[in-house]
Design an enzyme around this catalytic site. Structure first.
Site, PDB file in Angstrom:
ATOM      1  N   ARG A   8     -31.317  -2.116 -16.425  1.00 49.86           N
ATOM      2  CA  ARG A   8     -30.219  -3.096 -16.277  1.00 49.86           C
ATOM      3  C   ARG A   8     -29.592  -3.411 -17.638  1.00 49.86           C
ATOM      4  O   ARG A   8     -28.402  -3.716 -17.721  1.00 49.86           O
ATOM      5  CB  ARG A   8     -30.711  -4.375 -15.590  1.00 49.86           C
ATOM      6  CG  ARG A   8     -31.719  -5.157 -16.395  1.00 49.86           C
ATOM      7  CD  ARG A   8     -32.223  -6.386 -15.633  1.00 49.86           C
ATOM      8  NE  ARG A   8     -33.429  -6.888 -16.262  1.00 49.86           N
ATOM      9  CZ  ARG A   8     -33.588  -8.140 -16.688  1.00 49.86           C
ATOM     10  NH1 ARG A   8     -32.641  -9.030 -16.535  1.00 49.86           N
ATOM     11  NH2 ARG A   8     -34.722  -8.505 -17.257  1.00 49.86           N
ATOM     12  N   SER A  35     -28.675 -12.064 -15.356  1.00 48.29           N
ATOM     13  CA  SER A  35     -29.789 -11.193 -14.977  1.00 48.29           C
ATOM     14  C   SER A  35     -29.357  -9.743 -14.785  1.00 48.29           C
ATOM     15  O   SER A  35     -30.097  -8.826 -15.110  1.00 48.29           O
ATOM     16  CB  SER A  35     -30.420 -11.700 -13.667  1.00 48.29           C
ATOM     17  OG  SER A  35     -30.906 -13.002 -13.846  1.00 48.29           O
ATOM     18  N   GLU A  56     -22.270 -12.555  -1.315  1.00 46.35           N
ATOM     19  CA  GLU A  56     -22.327 -11.103  -1.510  1.00 46.35           C
ATOM     20  C   GLU A  56     -21.402 -10.341  -0.560  1.00 46.35           C
ATOM     21  O   GLU A  56     -20.784  -9.351  -0.947  1.00 46.35           O
ATOM     22  CB  GLU A  56     -23.766 -10.607  -1.349  1.00 46.35           C
ATOM     23  CG  GLU A  56     -24.735 -11.136  -2.417  1.00 46.35           C
ATOM     24  CD  GLU A  56     -25.195 -12.565  -2.173  1.00 46.35           C
ATOM     25  OE1 GLU A  56     -24.956 -13.092  -1.066  1.00 46.35           O
ATOM     26  OE2 GLU A  56     -25.782 -13.169  -3.083  1.00 46.35           O
ATOM     27  N   PHE A  81     -29.920  -8.196  -2.099  1.00 46.78           N
ATOM     28  CA  PHE A  81     -28.721  -8.841  -1.543  1.00 46.78           C
ATOM     29  C   PHE A  81     -27.564  -7.841  -1.434  1.00 46.78           C
ATOM     30  O   PHE A  81     -26.804  -7.857  -0.469  1.00 46.78           O
ATOM     31  CB  PHE A  81     -28.303 -10.030  -2.404  1.00 46.78           C
ATOM     32  CG  PHE A  81     -29.428 -10.963  -2.736  1.00 46.78           C
ATOM     33  CD1 PHE A  81     -30.261 -11.436  -1.729  1.00 46.78           C
ATOM     34  CD2 PHE A  81     -29.681 -11.354  -4.044  1.00 46.78           C
ATOM     35  CE1 PHE A  81     -31.315 -12.292  -2.028  1.00 46.78           C
ATOM     36  CE2 PHE A  81     -30.730 -12.203  -4.347  1.00 46.78           C
ATOM     37  CZ  PHE A  81     -31.550 -12.679  -3.349  1.00 46.78           C
ATOM     38  N   HIS A 107     -32.827  -5.268 -10.265  1.00 43.86           N
ATOM     39  CA  HIS A 107     -34.005  -5.909  -9.690  1.00 43.86           C
ATOM     40  C   HIS A 107     -34.457  -5.219  -8.398  1.00 43.86           C
ATOM     41  O   HIS A 107     -34.806  -5.864  -7.411  1.00 43.86           O
ATOM     42  CB  HIS A 107     -33.760  -7.404  -9.463  1.00 43.86           C
ATOM     43  CG  HIS A 107     -33.563  -8.173 -10.749  1.00 43.86           C
ATOM     44  ND1 HIS A 107     -32.495  -7.942 -11.582  1.00 43.86           N
ATOM     45  CD2 HIS A 107     -34.298  -9.151 -11.323  1.00 43.86           C
ATOM     46  CE1 HIS A 107     -32.582  -8.744 -12.631  1.00 43.86           C
ATOM     47  NE2 HIS A 107     -33.662  -9.474 -12.500  1.00 43.86           N
ATOM     48  N   ASP A 115     -41.168 -13.089  -8.801  1.00 44.10           N
ATOM     49  CA  ASP A 115     -40.319 -13.675  -7.749  1.00 44.10           C
ATOM     50  C   ASP A 115     -40.842 -13.347  -6.352  1.00 44.10           C
ATOM     51  O   ASP A 115     -40.550 -14.044  -5.387  1.00 44.10           O
ATOM     52  CB  ASP A 115     -38.870 -13.184  -7.875  1.00 44.10           C
ATOM     53  CG  ASP A 115     -38.071 -14.008  -8.865  1.00 44.10           C
ATOM     54  OD1 ASP A 115     -38.592 -15.060  -9.309  1.00 44.10           O
ATOM     55  OD2 ASP A 115     -36.937 -13.618  -9.196  1.00 44.10           O
ATOM     56  N   ARG A 165     -35.480  -4.405 -13.139  1.00 45.12           N
ATOM     57  CA  ARG A 165     -35.597  -5.559 -14.031  1.00 45.12           C
ATOM     58  C   ARG A 165     -36.482  -5.259 -15.240  1.00 45.12           C
ATOM     59  O   ARG A 165     -36.166  -5.621 -16.364  1.00 45.12           O
ATOM     60  CB  ARG A 165     -36.213  -6.746 -13.273  1.00 45.12           C
ATOM     61  CG  ARG A 165     -36.390  -7.994 -14.140  1.00 45.12           C
ATOM     62  CD  ARG A 165     -37.325  -9.025 -13.501  1.00 45.12           C
ATOM     63  NE  ARG A 165     -38.718  -8.601 -13.523  1.00 45.12           N
ATOM     64  CZ  ARG A 165     -39.580  -8.883 -14.513  1.00 45.12           C
ATOM     65  NH1 ARG A 165     -39.192  -9.609 -15.546  1.00 45.12           N
ATOM     66  NH2 ARG A 165     -40.822  -8.444 -14.471  1.00 45.12           N
TER      67      ARG A 165
END
Lengths: 324, 287
Positions: A8, A35, A56, A81, A107, A115, A165
């Protein structure tokens, strides 16, 4: 120790390069720019960065409308998402319309870590590769990510780029050339083919080292484009080795392992095993702990290779008897 | 032929001539809707007939467009977010020269350019592919954003349905259009009050719908969606508000113009039989 860098982060830097090169590049995000690292683009090109808020579905439709007017639209949020919540927008407004939208989702996989399961997309490759017109790319490291982002921008049409991530080893040097649709043999071998994508490429290389110490010659192939799949390179490898293992940080259903199984079943069936998430959800933990618990490390890939190799001699014995 | 945007002439004679000619266009479009759905033996006549006057005004007067050059970058855009009503869009596109009128009779047939729901890759003049509800408004927002980024003065029009307004993504888009001050965007709500399973009020109430759009930060205009004078006024550039997207809440009659289809839930997605086609065409001619 190799240099470690999250894909990322390489994406965030590549976007800034694209922004400088092409005024038609616009970037949309859903309140996760710090992020997804699109905040670097936002800082340099605020007028071309569109924060859609936590919405989204509308981000995908809006990106499609921008693309209908000539923009190259990158949309970013977490993979769960981007591909889950907004799947039908991706299908209808981007895939069906062949809009020039690049869904670059971060992610992905269990290496999201602490998470937990709600945020760990283990289904996204499967979800995106079934939509016609989509190109699906899973870069293995920061170097490949940068090139994949540029290649996706040059490619006319929808693309899904899967990013992580966690920091992963940089395995390519500057001489590497990524091309959409080309799998790359990273290490040649004769006994078994290890096909991997994303962070699992580094693990597959570790597995090859482990196997080499036992006298097993493993070929490692980086299959960074899941669609269109480089069937030619994959079949050429198994023609030589006669056995295959796939490794991905994704469910073993419908992703890299699924795509390769489909291709080999039709083109050149060989004993095979798929390494990945075995039809379950993840949980909280550190990235490394999760990769160990869900059996996606170099030693796990080596284990899978041994299991497949145990099934291979039976076949050659039959061939041997026939030869006598 | 470029159809230029013009405000209506102050001269009452010119205006009544204009309205009369648009009324004729709408009548022809309604007849084409009945014919093509009848020929296809499937399709959605009710919500197409309710929107005919509005599309006649858009394509016949309001929009800057060129049927000979459907991809002209500076054209105004129209997105039919309630994509199932595409018979009215195809009727308008044929009426204003985007493709031959005879082609309407291939609606929903195999290998046709005019699909069961709009396909921008197949049909000249279709600006965006729709059919899955709740996405066209977001796409129109994207087109309006692109216009702002490129400093172009084109307008973007989008029609949504009342049943469609139950989709959450409509309200995501409503929020975004106001947030980004898309005053180059005009949405039209075809408020005919009915959806597949019955009246909106029974299936899932959407009222007070004009207040909802006001609360979301839009410039809201409420009109009779069959009164061409009101339609033209509401669509004219003067009725926009700087810094706000415009929502025209158009009260309409589902099935408008065909007595047995008017306000009848069953005619949402049912094709008329040959005798019903004849009866409908006779009524439309007599009106």
């Amino acid at each position: 120790m190799p240099e470690m860098l999250a894909t990322r982060k390489a994406y965030g830097q590549a976007l800034v390069e694209l922004g400088r090169e092409n005024p038609n590049v616009v970037v949309l995000d859903c309140d996760l720019s710090k992020s997804t690292m699109t905040n670097q683009f936002a800082k340099e090109f605020p007028e071309r960065f569109i924060n859609m808020g936590i919405a989204e579905a509308n981000m995908m439709a809006t990106a499609a409308g921008l693309a209908a007017c000539g923009k190259i639209a990158f949309t970013s949020t977490f993979a769960v998402f981007a591909t889950g919540r907004a799947w039908e927008q991706a299908r209808m407004s981007i895939g069906y319309t062949r809009m020039n939208v690049k869904i670059a989702a971060t992610h992905a996989g269990v290496t999201v870590g602490e998470d937990g399961a709600s945020h760990q997309a283990n289904e996204d490759i499967a979800l995106m590769r079934v939509i016609p017109n989509f190109t699906v790319i899973v870069p293995a490291d920061a170097v490949e990510t940068r090139q994949a982002v540029h290649a996706a921008a040059r490619h006319a049409g929808p693309a899904y780029i899967r990013l992580g991530r966690a920091d992963v080893p940089v395995i390519f040097d500057d001489t590497y050339r990524f091309e959409i649709g080309s799998a790359v043999v990273m290490r040649e071998g004769t006994d078994i083919s290890l096909f991997a994508c994303g962070g699992m490429v580094a693990e597959a290389l570790k597995a090859a080292d482990i196997l080499a110490a036992e006298g097993i010659s493993a070929e490692v192939v980086n299959v960074s484009t899941i669609k269109p799949l480089d069937v030619e390179t994959i079949v050429a490898s198994v023609r030589k080795t006669g056995a295959a293992v796939s490794a991905e940080e994704h469910t073993i259903i419908g992703g890299l392992g699924g795509a390769i199984s489909e291709a080999l079943a039709e083109e050149y069936p060989v004993p095979m095993k798929r390494v990945g998430i075995e039809d379950c959800f993840g949980e909280s933990g550190t990235s490394d702990e999760l990769l160990c618990k869900y059996c996606m490390t170099g030693p796990n890939i080596a284990d899978a290779a041994r299991i497949v190799l145990a099934r291979k001699p039976a076949l050659s014995a039959v061939e041997g008897e026939a030869g006598r | 032929m470029t159809i230029e945007t013009k405000t209506c002439a102050a001269d009452g004679t010119d205006r009544s001539d204009l309205i009369e000619s648009l009324r004729e266009k709408a009548r022809e479009m309604r007849k084409d809707i009945v014919r093509m759905v009848g020929a296809a033996k499937s399709g959605h006549p009710g919500g197409s007939l309710s929107a005919a006057d509005i599309l006649a005004a858009l394509y016949g007067r309001v929009m800057r467009h060129d049927p000979a050059n459907p991809t002209w970058p500076d054209r105004d855009r129209f997105v039919l977010s309630k994509g199932h009503a595409c018979p009215v869009l195809y009727a308008a596109l044929a009426e204003f020269g985007y493709f031959p009128r005879e082609e309407l009779m291939t609606f929903r047939r195999i290998n046709s350019r005019i699909q069961g729901h709009p396909d921008m890759r197949k049909t000249p003049g279709v600006e965006f592919s729709t059919g899955s509800l709740g996405q066209g408004l977001g796409a129109a927002n994207g087109m309006a954003l692109a216009g702002k980024l490129d400093g172009k003065d084109y307008r973007v029009f989008v029609m949504i349905g009342d049943g469609e307004s139950q989709e959450g993504s409509i309200w995501e888009a409503a929020m975004a259009a106001a947030h980004y001050k898309l005053d180059n965007l005009t949405a039209i709500l075809d408020l005919n009050g009915l959806q597949i399973d019955g009246p909106n009020a029974e299936v899932m109430g959407i009222q007070p719908v004009a207040d909802k759009w006001r609360a979301f930060g839009w410039n809201v205009i409420e009109i009779d969606g069959h009164d061409l004078a009101q339609i033209l006024d509401a669509l004219s550039p003067e009725h926009r508000t700087a810094g706000k997207p415009t929502m025209i809440v158009a009260r309409t009659v589902k099935g408008k113009g065909v007595s047995f289809m008017e306000n009848a839930v069953d005619w949402h997605g049912k094709a008329p039989k040959p005798d019903e086609v004849e009866k409908a065409l006779a009524e439309l001619d007599a009106a």
